[in-house]
Design a protein around this motif. Structure first.
Motif, mmCIF file in Angstrom:
data_model
loop_
_atom_site.group_PDB
_atom_site.id
_atom_site.type_symbol
_atom_site.label_atom_id
_atom_site.label_comp_id
_atom_site.label_asym_id
_atom_site.label_seq_id
_atom_site.Cartn_x
_atom_site.Cartn_y
_atom_site.Cartn_z
ATOM 1 N N GLY A 11 -66.238 70.235 77.408
ATOM 2 C CA GLY A 11 -66.915 69.153 76.918
ATOM 3 C C GLY A 11 -66.612 69.230 75.381
ATOM 4 N N ILE A 12 -66.760 67.974 74.781
ATOM 5 C CA ILE A 12 -66.445 67.650 73.224
ATOM 6 C C ILE A 12 -67.615 68.086 72.446
ATOM 7 C CG2 ILE A 12 -65.524 66.177 71.608
ATOM 8 C CD1 ILE A 12 -63.700 64.972 74.069
ATOM 9 N N ALA A 13 -67.976 69.066 71.910
ATOM 10 C CA ALA A 13 -68.995 69.458 70.994
ATOM 11 C C ALA A 13 -68.909 70.525 70.142
ATOM 12 C CB ALA A 13 -70.220 69.889 72.026
ATOM 13 N N PRO A 14 -69.669 70.631 68.953
ATOM 14 C CA PRO A 14 -69.304 71.655 68.098
ATOM 15 C C PRO A 14 -69.385 72.982 68.465
ATOM 16 C CG PRO A 14 -71.003 70.168 67.240
ATOM 17 C CD PRO A 14 -70.730 69.740 68.742
ATOM 18 N N GLY A 15 -68.329 73.942 68.168
ATOM 19 C CA GLY A 15 -68.488 75.218 68.558
ATOM 20 C C GLY A 15 -67.544 75.395 69.888
ATOM 21 N N LYS A 16 -67.094 74.087 70.736
ATOM 22 C CA LYS A 16 -66.412 74.357 71.675
ATOM 23 C C LYS A 16 -64.779 74.209 71.483
ATOM 24 C CE LYS A 16 -70.263 73.505 74.217
ATOM 25 N NZ LYS A 16 -71.181 74.620 74.238
ATOM 26 N N THR A 17 -64.115 74.970 72.249
ATOM 27 C CA THR A 17 -62.749 74.702 72.004
ATOM 28 C C THR A 17 -62.368 73.426 71.988
ATOM 29 O OG1 THR A 17 -62.430 76.907 73.273
ATOM 30 C CG2 THR A 17 -60.421 75.691 72.918
ATOM 31 N N ALA A 18 -61.175 73.147 70.878
ATOM 32 C CA ALA A 18 -60.918 71.709 70.685
ATOM 33 C C ALA A 18 -59.755 71.568 71.756
ATOM 34 C CB ALA A 18 -60.469 71.494 69.387
ATOM 35 N N ASP A 19 -60.194 71.011 72.979
ATOM 36 C CA ASP A 19 -59.362 70.380 74.135
ATOM 37 C C ASP A 19 -59.854 69.150 74.231
ATOM 38 O OD1 ASP A 19 -58.512 73.089 74.310
ATOM 39 O OD2 ASP A 19 -59.498 73.666 76.051
ATOM 40 N N MET A 20 -58.785 68.066 73.984
ATOM 41 C CA MET A 20 -59.357 66.926 74.033
ATOM 42 C C MET A 20 -58.194 65.919 74.563
ATOM 43 S SD MET A 20 -61.548 66.686 70.714
ATOM 44 C CE MET A 20 -60.369 67.172 69.488
ATOM 45 N N VAL A 21 -58.700 64.959 75.259
ATOM 46 C CA VAL A 21 -57.309 63.909 75.665
ATOM 47 C C VAL A 21 -57.604 62.466 75.303
ATOM 48 C CG1 VAL A 21 -56.021 63.143 77.855
ATOM 49 C CG2 VAL A 21 -57.011 65.603 77.646
ATOM 50 N N LEU A 22 -56.812 61.729 74.723
ATOM 51 C CA LEU A 22 -56.995 60.587 74.302
ATOM 52 C C LEU A 22 -56.550 59.407 75.513
ATOM 53 C CD1 LEU A 22 -58.156 59.091 71.756
ATOM 54 C CD2 LEU A 22 -56.206 59.035 70.863
ATOM 55 N N ILE A 23 -57.154 58.674 76.126
ATOM 56 C CA ILE A 23 -56.764 57.963 77.090
ATOM 57 C C ILE A 23 -57.095 56.277 76.802
ATOM 58 C CG2 ILE A 23 -56.868 59.656 78.858
ATOM 59 C CD1 ILE A 23 -59.558 58.553 79.758
ATOM 60 N N PRO A 24 -56.188 55.503 77.280
ATOM 61 C CA PRO A 24 -56.575 54.000 77.027
ATOM 62 C C PRO A 24 -58.060 53.717 77.329
ATOM 63 C CG PRO A 24 -54.562 54.260 78.360
ATOM 64 C CD PRO A 24 -55.068 55.734 78.336
ATOM 65 N N ALA A 25 -58.663 54.022 78.393
ATOM 66 C CA ALA A 25 -59.866 53.424 78.509
ATOM 67 C C ALA A 25 -60.318 54.260 79.838
ATOM 68 C CB ALA A 25 -59.863 52.009 79.108
ATOM 69 N N PRO A 26 -61.711 54.458 79.784
ATOM 70 C CA PRO A 26 -62.550 55.573 80.707
ATOM 71 C C PRO A 26 -61.921 55.428 82.028
ATOM 72 C CG PRO A 26 -63.913 54.320 79.417
ATOM 73 C CD PRO A 26 -62.844 53.759 79.145
ATOM 74 N N GLN A 27 -61.459 54.306 82.445
ATOM 75 C CA GLN A 27 -60.778 54.324 84.165
ATOM 76 C C GLN A 27 -59.156 54.321 84.058
ATOM 77 O OE1 GLN A 27 -61.977 51.987 82.359
ATOM 78 N NE2 GLN A 27 -60.842 49.862 82.403
ATOM 79 N N ILE A 28 -58.699 54.672 82.821
ATOM 80 C CA ILE A 28 -57.009 54.880 82.842
ATOM 81 C C ILE A 28 -56.887 56.180 82.480
ATOM 82 C CG2 ILE A 28 -54.898 53.795 82.152
ATOM 83 C CD1 ILE A 28 -56.464 51.180 81.547
ATOM 84 N N ILE A 29 -56.466 56.968 83.245
ATOM 85 C CA ILE A 29 -56.189 58.272 82.992
ATOM 86 C C ILE A 29 -54.632 58.616 82.721
ATOM 87 C CG2 ILE A 29 -56.663 60.725 83.675
ATOM 88 C CD1 ILE A 29 -59.234 59.119 83.458
ATOM 89 N N GLN A 30 -54.323 58.115 81.471
ATOM 90 C CA GLN A 30 -53.013 58.221 81.058
ATOM 91 C C GLN A 30 -53.114 58.928 79.690
ATOM 92 O OE1 GLN A 30 -50.547 54.763 80.420
ATOM 93 N NE2 GLN A 30 -50.551 54.676 82.605
ATOM 94 N N ALA A 31 -52.559 60.347 79.317
ATOM 95 C CA ALA A 31 -52.583 60.771 78.148
ATOM 96 C C ALA A 31 -51.880 60.410 77.150
ATOM 97 C CB ALA A 31 -52.260 62.202 78.364
ATOM 98 N N MET A 32 -52.474 59.766 76.012
ATOM 99 C CA MET A 32 -52.112 59.338 74.878
ATOM 100 C C MET A 32 -51.614 60.419 73.912
ATOM 101 S SD MET A 32 -54.293 56.215 74.579
ATOM 102 C CE MET A 32 -53.869 55.278 73.163
#
Lengths: 583, 583
Positions: A323-344
């Motif tokens: 999850g994305i929250a303070p203290g968690k490892t910074a593992d994040m993926v930016l995608i165009p929209a919630p239903q489009i899983i395409q890593a930018m």
């Protein structure tokens, strides 16, 4: 997390010192609440997230790298909860394609190196997973082996592994083997749970009171359901179900019906259960699964949870990832929209590792130990006569057990009355009855069992591979004993690999020198080699979609019904080893 | 679970041997899937569940106790995730009322015995929780103390506790103290997470970047939100929110709005945060909370999950408790219907412990160690003059800091210019300005600080108690120094307790000899005594709903704004100790 790291996070969160990387102006898919929130920003410090919210401005300073998401959607990095990384490719080559799509954590089995190289093999394999662009966790091998002599991990080895941070539990323990051998496996289970670590399950086809009995052993997951009803049966028992969509099977489309059958999906997980080099290159990795889940009708939030928070919670890693929250490892993926899983953009442990499908951080190439590269310890060259099937009984015929192919993976026992000539039973390639042998290369090196297989398709030649499942065997199928010997001897020379021979010559081959399981070729070249092997096998008459997979699965302990290992034929139903000849 | 227990479960599940207890013909509220399933049965073996499903007939034999549920609803036993069991009553007396309603597991804080009796006190307290009708887990005390000298648990003590199975994490660490004293608490946090155990949080009133900074420390829960918006803020950060409905505060009705604000409720938990003897007797325990959640509009499945699976998952105990499934501990409650939380049968670890509101298994009475019973180590009898307020400055007046009551719990700093007579500042009961003192009884026994309090209501006499929060103090408030001394001396004689005195005589008292915190009286009698104390305090002019609670909370480190301990007055905002006199 040590106190100095935490102190830095506090300082960034409080605006005392600037963070390292800020992603601003994003939609945030919050896996904890199930919300999609607009105008959110995140700021990291080192490997961790320091703050998340509508405004992280006070955490941004001169040294902060700022990415304006422009309203794109930010989701946690994907986690594959059940992978087989010690297969075909090195972790480094695997990651070239696996990391760019947004996968930032992988939990892998380790049974393959253990079976052939023991604890030192596993430790070398684990070392190959360190200092990579993404994180790996692993399970200790339960060692449900087809070979009874190899059954069950050594308790001292298990202790060594369970003491390690990256070992999250015990790997898949096939349910039949557990219920058939409680004295072997229940102490291993107790040892694992005493370390407060998980028992990964494998309950393919189990139902009714057998599934209940297996669940009572404390197994916490299963990745084997192929129908939504099987998923439901397991979820009701508190078992996390990993919906498998990988190269062995693709069950997601069928199983997607589960979304309308339960209220709570927190124990549903998406996994590959291993992926072939070709599928990885062509289809991608976890991003493909999440997109397919959405395409199959899962809500995007649920689909993302199934590859992030749910997996992290299952493994007790949600204090760090998922999850994305303070203290968690910074593992994040930016995608165009919630239903489009395409890593930018892919951020892993606070570092940008990929952008727009291009990996920006090269995986590390691990130098394997010499003993990991010398695991084909077959003491002598093979001769065609080593595959003879001498019959010591009376009469001109013998009743033999034959492995009959039912699908490309499932087999059954067939009994045939075969003529005996010169004291030997003969194969009959014209009737699709050829020889199969399993040769131990690690535990009792050179120990060999030869039997017969029907329906494999080989009209001439032979094919062999040292990456046989659930054993330390080289497995070889052949219409011709000379070609069988050639295949095995070539694998011995290469210290592992896959070989197709015909008419006394090598038609195609792939060296797999690491544990006799893994090629060190660049992935693109590996895919080409595997294609060549498939073609060579097809040329000899094998029409299965992936002849090499079919071959190496013949020693697999978890697939019905008649399997082979160096000890003989193994009856899947009762786990007993039986001989070629029916007494 | 050891292998022999597991083997028995397998045998029962497979119908080889009969189970111990079967509940048949029930509706099952399945917390894993969120379903309510008709015609379900469960069979146990020893402490565990062997099988669950539409038919467990093969597991039922001659020796099996069978309960026909007649269509009643079966739910998992309730778990209170944040309790203060070391307060007022012994665990045995507490359980007389807490267990009959369906609570089968309690996670308790241990800071109270640690503050006054150290690690040996905690171990004796933990021993009192063993072999009871229900299960207890506990958190190690972080020791956020009002007294700076007592701040932070000793690392060796923490190691001792973290090594124990029943210790699931570090107890509540008030956010201000953590952010104000990172050098004290972050090493304690790191030590805890190195054991893979949890950090329980306490973020009352934190918001914005302070909440972010606190979350970044890795705290995993908070039970302090009083508004739905505060719940949402914390859930979004991945923090489990415990909705508090107990004797300190009742927040459920207000917070219930959260159900319409989030999609996913898996991180919502119901907790009491401690319950008074009277509330326990009159309202019940966790069953009251679950019923109230339903009455506040939560779906019954969600309400039950908030007191079972969600709590178990938070603590990483869901391999053992929190749901009804094979292998899990047999903790089950039969209720009339999903929306009627009224325990007909309570099964705890496979044993029927209560039926129709009557406990059928007596709690064990623990014999506490002598040192746990002798914790009021104040070296001398107190004299009225010990509460003098000598002023060594110049002039006829002195500017003093006064604790002003704002509510029954919240205070603030008030500054008054008071006349000095005979070198001493005087109280003024006629204007509701009386004396307050905190006397250390454990760390620096007899160390005492005397100050002034406004708005407490005492018109004459005094009241004192040895169960002061977050310190090892006896706290005493008095309009008369003779009565103050009498109160303290009586507590010293009783080795703990609460006393109200007036005109040189004891008006009401309660002995609390265990750690100076706990009465060994039967609960019914304890309630009567507490009522008498409340009445005696009211007779002296104290109009707070629970004068004793107000008194002992005056040393509390987590309540704004001006608190007291033996070191002086403590400013809640910066954690600094300040003197009575303004320099």
């Amino acid at each position: 997390m040590n106190e100095n790291q935490t102190k830095k996070l506090i300082d960034v969160a409080l605006g005392r010192t600037p963070g390292d990387l800020a992603i601003v102006n994003a939609r945030l898919l919050n896996v904890y609440t199930g919300e999609i929130l607009d105008n959110q920003s995140v700021c990291t410090c080192g490997e961790r997230i320091a703050c998340v919210g509508p405004d992280v401005g006070s955490a941004i300073g001169d040294g902060t790298t700022v990415i304006d998401a422009g309203g794109a959607t930010l989701i946690p990095g994907f986690i594959d909860g059940h992978a087989h990384v010690a297969s075909s490719f090195t972790a480094g080559e695997f990651l070239k394609y696996a990391a760019r799509g947004g996968t930032t954590t992988i939990v892998t089995e380790t049974l393959e190196p253990y079976a052939v190289a023991g604890i030192r093999g596993v430790l070398d394999f684990l070392a190959s997973l360190k200092d990579q662009p993404i994180k790996f966790f692993a399970t200790a091998p339960a060692m449900v082996s087809t070979s009874r002599a190899a059954m069950g991990i050594d308790p001292a080895d298990l202790d060594t592994l369970l003491a390690r941070q990256e070992i999250v539990g015990l790997g898949e323990s096939y349910w039949q083997a557990v219920l058939q051998n409680p004295d072997v496996f229940l102490p291993i289970f107790a040892q694992t749970t005493a370390h407060r670590k998980l028992l990964e399950g494998h309950s393919a086809g189990a139902r009714g009171n057998k599934l209940q009995a297996y669940a009572a052993c404390g197994v916490s997951s299963c990745h084997e359901p192929i129908k939504a009803e099987e998923v439901l049966d397991r979820l009701r028992l508190g078992i996390y179900v990993m919906i498998r969509e990988g190269s062995i099977r693709r069950d997601l489309a069928e199983i997607a019906r589960i979304k309308d059958m339960v209220v709570d999906t927190r124990r549903l997980i998406l996994t590959t259960d291993g992926i072939s080099p070709a599928d990885l290159m062509e289809m991608g990795y976890m991003e493909y699964l999440v997109q397919k889940a959405i395409d199959c009708g899962f809500d995007p939030v649920t689909a993302v949870q199934m590859a992030t928070l749910n997996v992290a919670e299952h493994f007790g890693l949600d204090d760090r990832i998922g999850g994305i929250a303070p203290g968690k490892t910074a593992d994040m993926v930016l995608i165009p929209a919630p239903q489009i899983i395409q890593a930018m953009v892919v951020v892993s442990s606070g570092r940008i590792i990929a952008r727009d499908g291009t990996l920006e951080m090269a995986p590390r190439k691990h130098v394997f130990a010499a003993e990991s590269l010398n695991t084909i310890r077959i003491p002598k060259k093979y001769e065609p006569s080593d595959f003879d099937l001498p019959f010591h009984g009376d009469g001109d015929t013998a009743t033999v057990r034959v492995i009959e192919m039912v699908t490309d993976l499932v087999t059954r026992e067939m009994r045939l009355e075969l003529g005996v000539s010169g004291g030997k039973v003969q194969s009959d390639a014209a009737n699709d009855l050829v020889k199969i042998a399993a040769i131990d290369r690690a535990n009792l090196p050179g120990s060999c069992f030869t039997g017969l297989i029907k329906g494999f398709g080989l009209q001439s030649g032979a094919m062999a591979c040292s990456a046989a499942w659930d054993t330390a065997c080289v497995v070889v199928v052949g219409a011709d004993e000379t070609d069988m010997a050639l295949c095995v001897n070539r694998i011995r020379e290469m210290q592992g690999g896959a070989v197709v021979c015909n008419a006394g010559r090598v038609a195609a081959e792939l060296a797999m020198p690491v544990f006799g399981l893994i090629s060190e070729l660049p992935l693109e070249e590996l895919v080409a080699r595997l294609k060549a092997i498939r073609q060579a096998a097809a040329d000899l008459g094998v029409s299965f979609p992936d002849p090499l997979l079919t071959l190496i699965a013949l020693t697999g302990a978890a697939i019905p019904f008649l399997r082979i290992c160096e000890e003989g034929l193994v009856n899947f139903k009762d786990g007993r080893t039986v001989d070629l000849f029916v007494a």
